[in-house]
Design a protein around this motif. Structure first.
Motif, mmCIF file in Angstrom:
data_model
loop_
_atom_site.group_PDB
_atom_site.id
_atom_site.type_symbol
_atom_site.label_atom_id
_atom_site.label_comp_id
_atom_site.label_asym_id
_atom_site.label_seq_id
_atom_site.Cartn_x
_atom_site.Cartn_y
_atom_site.Cartn_z
ATOM 1 N N LYS A 10 -20.757 1.539 -44.874
ATOM 2 C CA LYS A 10 -19.733 2.250 -45.219
ATOM 3 C C LYS A 10 -18.629 1.976 -44.267
ATOM 4 O O LYS A 10 -17.435 1.946 -44.707
ATOM 5 N N TYR A 11 -19.298 1.598 -43.069
ATOM 6 C CA TYR A 11 -17.973 1.085 -42.061
ATOM 7 C C TYR A 11 -17.339 -0.122 -42.348
ATOM 8 O O TYR A 11 -15.997 -0.099 -42.526
ATOM 9 N N TYR A 12 -17.961 -1.034 -42.988
ATOM 10 C CA TYR A 12 -17.478 -2.296 -43.590
ATOM 11 C C TYR A 12 -16.568 -1.893 -44.764
ATOM 12 O O TYR A 12 -15.302 -2.664 -45.100
ATOM 13 N N ASP A 38 -15.112 0.682 -45.761
ATOM 14 C CA ASP A 38 -13.808 1.433 -45.250
ATOM 15 C C ASP A 38 -12.796 0.745 -44.611
ATOM 16 O O ASP A 38 -11.527 1.040 -44.667
ATOM 17 N N SER A 39 -13.233 -0.242 -44.069
ATOM 18 C CA SER A 39 -12.263 -1.273 -43.231
ATOM 19 C C SER A 39 -11.193 -2.010 -44.317
ATOM 20 O O SER A 39 -9.996 -2.240 -43.791
ATOM 21 N N LYS A 40 -11.568 -1.743 -45.606
ATOM 22 C CA LYS A 40 -10.570 -2.656 -46.466
ATOM 23 C C LYS A 40 -10.444 -4.236 -46.086
ATOM 24 O O LYS A 40 -9.372 -4.531 -46.570
ATOM 25 N N GLN A 41 -11.218 -4.636 -45.296
ATOM 26 C CA GLN A 41 -11.054 -5.896 -45.027
ATOM 27 C C GLN A 41 -12.169 -6.952 -45.420
ATOM 28 O O GLN A 41 -13.507 -6.574 -45.425
ATOM 29 N N TYR A 78 -21.272 -10.297 -42.480
ATOM 30 C CA TYR A 78 -21.423 -9.013 -42.344
ATOM 31 C C TYR A 78 -22.664 -8.833 -41.521
ATOM 32 O O TYR A 78 -23.859 -9.287 -42.064
ATOM 33 N N ARG A 79 -22.717 -8.348 -40.257
ATOM 34 C CA ARG A 79 -23.773 -8.335 -39.422
ATOM 35 C C ARG A 79 -24.431 -7.152 -39.306
ATOM 36 O O ARG A 79 -23.889 -6.097 -39.225
#
Length: 604
Positions: free
Chosen positions: A28-30, A32-35, A40-41
């Motif tokens: 969810k963090y990745y 939401d970053s829209k980047q 992805y670690r």
């Protein structure tokens, strides 16, 4: 079919252990970053015992083939992302970088890496656990976690997308992740890195030595001579700055061989745990009996303790004041977090340096972190270039930081140069040392500085009969006073206790010392006193380890006494005519001495 069962077991374990929910939260963090990331670690916490009970083959892969096990979890996590639509930007499975964080390893000899043994296994690429003390750290630098490569031929299908993603694996160097000679598997054209997708992480290099190697810094070894060398630990990302110089840690990691100017075996750390010394549950029966016999007085036990202490070094009944102060300093040390003013430093004025040196050297060996400072090394941290070519600066511990929560015996104070004495005075006053790192000297644009707390007690002595001092001593010293003109007055005041060991006084008769010396010359291993047979060195080690961890409370009389000392200290600061000539720093240590004596007397 076996691979499918392992993936199923991995999914079940993630669900039962809560790892799946944590993975969803990280996704969810990745998302939401829209980047868009190249890599992805994700960190996945693994309990090997639980995995072995669930599916033994998966547990075996985690313990003995961790890179293959990470691929199993990588496949499971990729399926979860696509099934639950967790990260919209994720395109290929290779973009997921799974790091398995082990909670522990089986308590079997085959999983322990002994730093004193040779050779060290670095070919199996599996997890080991090792234990050691940090002697050097580097500054934090960057490394490449992952990078995206594209085919240079625009007509090739792999000139777009995330087909070529390289991630760091344990033991790999920077050139294994980033190079310019990679070729496309489809058309054999050269690959070019898409630099805007490079993912960087933090890296730090730490050197450790085996705990047993501290005997080499204590003046002598209880066993046969042994060989030891430091081992290099690579810390990455969340493990950076988790290890401090002088502390002892348990490290789980994968050994590897790094080729530099000198090929060295290193460890890629997976997890680290701070070690705490085990406190003995009690004291020996002989000391318990002595404690019960002297229970009528709170000082008898301490007096007898000082009288018989180190009886195979000096005769019982001699150097009692010095031995009592050494015991106070030993019990004042603690394995727990403590304030800087709890350290009790000792400076001894003597003309018999041989016996004093032997007594101090014996005493520091009663404590695990007792360090005798070698004259050829530095007391405080020094800088050097990192041998692995990472651009980081290596900070070597020095004797003071290596003796953390212990004793640093720096020997004869007169053997140190003026600048070192000034540095020692500054450290004793502030209980910290600041290391300045000049950027230009070490290839950096900016200067840096790092401050380390100095959490050890310093022991030292001054030889008043050395030939270099006889012509400079004052002849007008008052009776009962010491001639300290050869030592900077400010440095003397920074020591908590100043002890005058004058062997010509009635407290230090010559005959018992001479008789003791002759007996030791004839029979070096002999025990000439009943006290030495009844109270052994091991008994004293247990007693001190037990006493220094006691939580002692002040009695009402002691609190009143300390209150009186603080009132006297206030008089020093306000009344220059009728005030005492005792320094304020000396009054401060009087209260600490009372606390130390309470611990020495084992007042439970």
């Amino acid at each position: 079919m076996s691979n499918l069962k392992m993936k199923e077991a991995a999914l079940i374990y993630l669900d039962r252990s809560g790892g799946l929910q944590k993975f969803i939260d990280d996704c969810k963090y990745y998302n939401d970053s829209k980047q868009s990331y190249a890599v992805y670690r994700f960190n996945i916490l693994i309990n090997p015992s639980d995995v072995v009970e669930l599916y033994a083959e998966l547990g075996n892969h985690i313990l003995h083939h961790p890179l293959k096990a990470a691929q199993v979890f990588q496949s499971v996590c990729f399926i979860a992302v696509k099934t639950l639509s967790l990260i919209g930007q994720l395109q290929t499975e290779t973009q997921i970088n799974i790091v398995l964080k082990l909670t522990h390893l089986p308590s079997l000899p085959s999983y322990c890496l002994d730093l004193c043994e040779f050779p060290v296994d670095y070919t199996s690429q599996r997890f080991y656990i090792m234990q050691g003390i940090v002697i050097a750290i580097t500054t934090v630098t960057k490394y490449t976690q992952g990078a995206r490569f594209l085919c240079s031929d625009e007509a090739c299908p792999f000139s777009k997308g995330f087909q070529y993603v390289r991630v760091h694996v344990p033991g790999a160097t920077e050139s294994a992740t980033i190079r310019n000679d990679f070729l496309c598997n489809l058309c054999s054209s050269s690959l070019q890195e898409d630099r805007k997708f490079r993912v960087l992480g933090d890296k730090q290099i730490v050197e450790i030595i085996a705990t047993e190697a501290l005997h080499a810094f204590q003046g002598y070894s209880k066993n046969q001579p042994f060989r030891f060398q430091s081992l290099t630990i690579f810390l990455r990302d969340e493990l950076v700055n988790k290890m401090n110089i002088g502390n002892e840690y348990k490290i789980i990691g994968i050994p590897t061989c790094v080729k530099t100017s000198q090929t060295a075996v290193c460890i890629e750390a997976n997890s680290i745990t701070l070690c705490h010394l085990k406190v003995p549950s009690g004291i020996s029966d002989n000391f318990r009996c002595l404690l019960s016999l002297t229970s009528s007085s709170c000082w008898k036990f301490t007096a007898i303790l000082a009288n018989i202490f180190a009886s195979h070094i000096v005769p019982p009944g001699t150097y009692n004041l010095l031995k009592l102060c050494l015991l106070m300093s030993l019990v004042q040390t603690s394995d727990r977090n403590k304030e800087s003013e709890d350290c009790l430093d000792i400076l001894i004025i003597t003309s018999d340096t041989l016996l004093i040196d032997r007594l101090l050297n014996f005493s520091i060996n009663l404590f695990p972190h007792g360090i005798r400072h070698p004259g050829s090394t530095e007391i405080f941290p020094t800088l050097s270039r990192n041998k692995y070519g990472t651009g980081a600066v290596s900070i070597q511990a020095g004797s003071a930081l290596l003796a953390k929560d212990g004793i640093c015996f720096i020997g004869d104070l007169s053997s140190h140069k003026k600048d070192k004495l000034e540095q020692l005075q500054s450290v004793l006053e502030s209980r910290s040392i600041t290391v300045y790192i000049p950027g230009k000297k070490f290839g950096d644009d900016i200067d840096q500085q790092m401050t380390f707390p100095v959490q050890c007690s310093f022991w030292s002595f001054v030889d008043m009969d050395s030939s270099s001092r006889r012509n400079t001593q004052k002849n007008n010293t008052l009776i009962g006073q010491m001639d300290c003109s050869l030592i900077p007055a400010n440095l003397v005041e920074t020591f908590g206790l100043l002890i005058n060991c004058n062997e010509s006084s009635p407290c230090h008769p010559h005959f018992p010392t001479v008789q003791h010396t002759l007996k030791k010359a004839i029979d070096p291993e002999g025990l000439f006193y009943f006290a030495s047979k009844q109270f052994t060195t091991e008994d004293f080690e247990k007693l001190l380890a037990f006493a220094k961890n006691l939580d002692v409370e002040f009695s009402l009389e002691a609190e009143r006494m300390i209150h009186g000392y603080y009132l006297a200290s206030r008089r020093i600061r306000t009344d220059f005519i009728y005030g005492s000539k005792l320094s304020a720093s000396a009054l401060k240590y009087l209260g600490h001495c009372i606390l130390c004596c309470s611990k020495c007397s084992i007042s439970l």
